[in-house]
Scaffold this motif. Structure first.
Motif, PDB file in Angstrom:
ATOM      1  N   GLU A  96       0.827  -1.208   0.000  1.00  0.00           N
ATOM      2  CA  GLU A  96       0.000   0.000   0.000  1.00  0.00           C
ATOM      3  C   GLU A  96       0.863   1.260   0.000  1.00  0.00           C
ATOM      4  O   GLU A  96       0.568   2.232  -0.708  1.00  0.00           O
ATOM      5  N   ALA A  97       1.941   1.245   0.786  1.00  0.00           N
ATOM      6  CA  ALA A  97       2.842   2.397   0.807  1.00  0.00           C
ATOM      7  C   ALA A  97       3.565   2.542  -0.528  1.00  0.00           C
ATOM      8  O   ALA A  97       3.769   3.658  -1.019  1.00  0.00           O
ATOM      9  N   GLY A  98       3.947   1.409  -1.115  1.00  0.00           N
ATOM     10  CA  GLY A  98       4.605   1.455  -2.415  1.00  0.00           C
ATOM     11  C   GLY A  98       3.698   2.017  -3.487  1.00  0.00           C
ATOM     12  O   GLY A  98       4.128   2.801  -4.335  1.00  0.00           O
ATOM     13  N   HIS A  99       2.424   1.641  -3.446  1.00  0.00           N
ATOM     14  CA  HIS A  99       1.460   2.153  -4.427  1.00  0.00           C
ATOM     15  C   HIS A  99       1.224   3.645  -4.240  1.00  0.00           C
ATOM     16  O   HIS A  99       0.995   4.383  -5.209  1.00  0.00           O
ATOM     17  N   ALA A 100       1.283   4.111  -2.979  1.00  0.00           N
ATOM     18  CA  ALA A 100       1.038   5.524  -2.696  1.00  0.00           C
ATOM     19  C   ALA A 100       2.289   6.382  -2.865  1.00  0.00           C
ATOM     20  O   ALA A 100       2.195   7.613  -2.891  1.00  0.00           O
ATOM     21  N   GLY A 101       3.461   5.750  -2.957  1.00  0.00           N
ATOM     22  CA  GLY A 101       4.695   6.509  -3.108  1.00  0.00           C
ATOM     23  C   GLY A 101       5.139   7.184  -1.827  1.00  0.00           C
ATOM     24  O   GLY A 101       5.599   8.327  -1.838  1.00  0.00           O
ATOM     25  N   VAL A 102       5.016   6.462  -0.704  1.00  0.00           N
ATOM     26  CA  VAL A 102       5.353   7.020   0.609  1.00  0.00           C
ATOM     27  C   VAL A 102       6.596   6.320   1.159  1.00  0.00           C
ATOM     28  O   VAL A 102       6.644   5.092   1.196  1.00  0.00           O
ATOM     29  N   PRO A 103       7.606   7.067   1.607  1.00  0.00           N
ATOM     30  CA  PRO A 103       8.782   6.436   2.226  1.00  0.00           C
ATOM     31  C   PRO A 103       8.433   5.863   3.594  1.00  0.00           C
ATOM     32  O   PRO A 103       7.500   6.326   4.257  1.00  0.00           O
ATOM     33  N   LEU A 104       9.197   4.857   4.015  1.00  0.00           N
ATOM     34  CA  LEU A 104       8.876   4.130   5.241  1.00  0.00           C
ATOM     35  C   LEU A 104       9.959   4.278   6.299  1.00  0.00           C
ATOM     36  O   LEU A 104      11.154   4.301   5.992  1.00  0.00           O
ATOM     37  N   LEU A 105       9.502   4.337   7.546  1.00  0.00           N
ATOM     38  CA  LEU A 105      10.379   4.119   8.694  1.00  0.00           C
ATOM     39  C   LEU A 105       9.983   2.752   9.226  1.00  0.00           C
ATOM     40  O   LEU A 105       8.909   2.597   9.802  1.00  0.00           O
ATOM     41  N   GLY A 106      10.824   1.765   8.997  1.00  0.00           N
ATOM     42  CA  GLY A 106      10.453   0.392   9.299  1.00  0.00           C
ATOM     43  C   GLY A 106      11.065  -0.140  10.577  1.00  0.00           C
ATOM     44  O   GLY A 106      12.246   0.080  10.851  1.00  0.00           O
ATOM     45  N   ILE A 107      10.229  -0.832  11.361  1.00  0.00           N
ATOM     46  CA  ILE A 107      10.686  -1.516  12.576  1.00  0.00           C
ATOM     47  C   ILE A 107      10.231  -2.970  12.468  1.00  0.00           C
ATOM     48  O   ILE A 107       9.166  -3.344  12.970  1.00  0.00           O
ATOM     49  N   PRO A 108      10.994  -3.833  11.772  1.00  0.00           N
ATOM     50  CA  PRO A 108      10.566  -5.222  11.578  1.00  0.00           C
ATOM     51  C   PRO A 108      10.592  -6.006  12.883  1.00  0.00           C
ATOM     52  O   PRO A 108      11.500  -5.853  13.697  1.00  0.00           O
ATOM     53  N   LEU A 109       9.579  -6.864  13.055  1.00  0.00           N
ATOM     54  CA  LEU A 109       9.477  -7.668  14.273  1.00  0.00           C
ATOM     55  C   LEU A 109       9.709  -9.152  14.009  1.00  0.00           C
ATOM     56  O   LEU A 109      10.420  -9.818  14.754  1.00  0.00           O
ATOM     57  N   ALA A 123      10.524   6.849  -3.559  1.00  0.00           N
ATOM     58  CA  ALA A 123       9.252   6.178  -3.277  1.00  0.00           C
ATOM     59  C   ALA A 123       8.227   6.499  -4.359  1.00  0.00           C
ATOM     60  O   ALA A 123       7.473   5.623  -4.802  1.00  0.00           O
ATOM     61  N   ARG A 124       8.194   7.744  -4.799  1.00  0.00           N
ATOM     62  CA  ARG A 124       7.259   8.129  -5.860  1.00  0.00           C
ATOM     63  C   ARG A 124       7.636   7.483  -7.190  1.00  0.00           C
ATOM     64  O   ARG A 124       6.754   7.137  -7.991  1.00  0.00           O
ATOM     65  N   THR A 125       8.929   7.327  -7.421  1.00  0.00           N
ATOM     66  CA  THR A 125       9.368   6.664  -8.654  1.00  0.00           C
ATOM     67  C   THR A 125       8.916   5.210  -8.673  1.00  0.00           C
ATOM     68  O   THR A 125       8.449   4.702  -9.702  1.00  0.00           O
ATOM     69  N   LEU A 167       6.413   3.503 -11.384  1.00  0.00           N
ATOM     70  CA  LEU A 167       6.773   2.293 -12.127  1.00  0.00           C
ATOM     71  C   LEU A 167       5.690   1.229 -12.000  1.00  0.00           C
ATOM     72  O   LEU A 167       5.347   0.543 -12.972  1.00  0.00           O
ATOM     73  N   ALA A 168       5.146   1.087 -10.785  1.00  0.00           N
ATOM     74  CA  ALA A 168       4.113   0.071 -10.560  1.00  0.00           C
ATOM     75  C   ALA A 168       2.827   0.415 -11.304  1.00  0.00           C
ATOM     76  O   ALA A 168       2.146  -0.468 -11.837  1.00  0.00           O
ATOM     77  N   ARG A 169       2.492   1.704 -11.334  1.00  0.00           N
ATOM     78  CA  ARG A 169       1.226   2.110 -11.960  1.00  0.00           C
ATOM     79  C   ARG A 169       1.283   2.071 -13.482  1.00  0.00           C
ATOM     80  O   ARG A 169       0.249   1.933 -14.138  1.00  0.00           O
ATOM     81  N   THR A 170       2.461   2.249 -14.042  1.00  0.00           N
ATOM     82  CA  THR A 170       2.576   2.363 -15.502  1.00  0.00           C
ATOM     83  C   THR A 170       3.154   1.111 -16.144  1.00  0.00           C
ATOM     84  O   THR A 170       3.723   1.178 -17.234  1.00  0.00           O
ATOM     85  N   LYS A 171       3.018  -0.032 -15.493  1.00  0.00           N
ATOM     86  CA  LYS A 171       3.478  -1.278 -16.103  1.00  0.00           C
ATOM     87  C   LYS A 171       2.743  -1.494 -17.426  1.00  0.00           C
ATOM     88  O   LYS A 171       1.555  -1.164 -17.544  1.00  0.00           O
ATOM     89  N   PRO A 172       3.431  -2.060 -18.425  1.00  0.00           N
ATOM     90  CA  PRO A 172       2.777  -2.273 -19.725  1.00  0.00           C
ATOM     91  C   PRO A 172       1.485  -3.073 -19.620  1.00  0.00           C
ATOM     92  O   PRO A 172       0.524  -2.805 -20.334  1.00  0.00           O
ATOM     93  N   LEU A 173       1.469  -4.052 -18.721  1.00  0.00           N
ATOM     94  CA  LEU A 173       0.278  -4.875 -18.530  1.00  0.00           C
ATOM     95  C   LEU A 173       0.006  -5.010 -17.037  1.00  0.00           C
ATOM     96  O   LEU A 173       0.920  -5.275 -16.253  1.00  0.00           O
ATOM     97  N   SER A 174      -1.250  -4.849 -16.657  1.00  0.00           N
ATOM     98  CA  SER A 174      -1.625  -5.055 -15.263  1.00  0.00           C
ATOM     99  C   SER A 174      -1.702  -6.550 -14.974  1.00  0.00           C
ATOM    100  O   SER A 174      -1.659  -7.386 -15.890  1.00  0.00           O
TER     101      SER A 174
END
Length: 211
Positions: free
Chosen positions: A59-72, A119-121, A125-132
């Motif tokens: 969801e963050a990748g689709h929105a183009g938002v950078p993450l502060l990640g704390i993996p558990l 993140a926006r790039t 890239l995800a939104r403009t793929k040649p084929l969904s």
């Protein structure tokens, strides 16, 4: 950490309504539920603090938002490191969580525009793929229907493997044989030198000097 950024508003999904943590901070808004995709899509959102589950990362990748990640646990570490490698996330390890570490990570995301740019790039890239995904599925489905008579060509060979190869028993047997051979050689070597040492230790001292 929240107090270090009074100019930034934090929306925090926090389900324990009895806990008073951060209640005295005017820039923290605790909610038991948050419409995450809608919040991530907001143009003023600066960053997303997350454990790095696949849904949140997608969801963050689709929105183009950078993450502060704390993996558990689980796949979270891998998910976040993929984005860290692409310079669109900053990771704070759970065993090294301190106010200083979190503040430093937030400064990286808010002061360095390159994280948001990357993140926006990724989102573009995800939104403009040649084929969904849907289009690819339909294309391959139609392709399979068109060549339904060529079933032997489209079939997956692995589906017809015998039990021995299906469970990789050929690999395990080979590995076990090599391991057994190495173990045998080590044992024989130890026994050989052990016997030599025992024989040497039983030789009389006078005979050792003569030798």
């Amino acid at each position: 950490m929240f107090a270090a950024f009074p100019e930034i508003s934090f929306i925090w999904k926090y389900e324990n309504t009895l806990d008073t943590i951060a209640d005295d901070l005017p820039n923290v808004f605790k909610k038991t539920w948050v419409p995450q995709p809608m919040v991530l899509a907001h143009p003023k959102l600066l960053a997303f603090i997350t454990h790095g589950g696949m849904n949140s990362v997608m969801e963050a990748g689709h929105a183009g938002v950078p993450l502060l990640g704390i993996p558990l646990f689980g796949d979270q570490d891998r998910n976040l490191k993929m984005l860290e490698y692409r310079k669109s996330a900053v990771i704070v390890e759970k065993n090294h969580i301190t106010s200083e570490a979190l503040i430093s990570a937030m400064h990286k995301l808010t002061d360095d525009d390159s994280y948001r740019t990357r993140a926006r790039t990724i989102a573009a890239l995800a939104r403009t793929k040649p084929l969904s995904g849907k289009q690819r599925f339909i294309a391959y489905f139609n392709h399979a229907v068109q060549f339904v008579h060529a079933e032997d060509q489209l079939d997956i060979g692995h589906r017809k493997l015998d039990t021995f190869r299906y469970y990789n028993l050929d690999i395990f047997v080979t590995f076990a044989a090599v391991l057994a051979a190495i173990t045998y050689l080590i044992v024989k070597t130890v026994i050989f030198f052990g016997h030599r040492l025992l024989r040497f230790s039983h030789v009389p001292l006078s005979q050792k000097k003569q030798n």
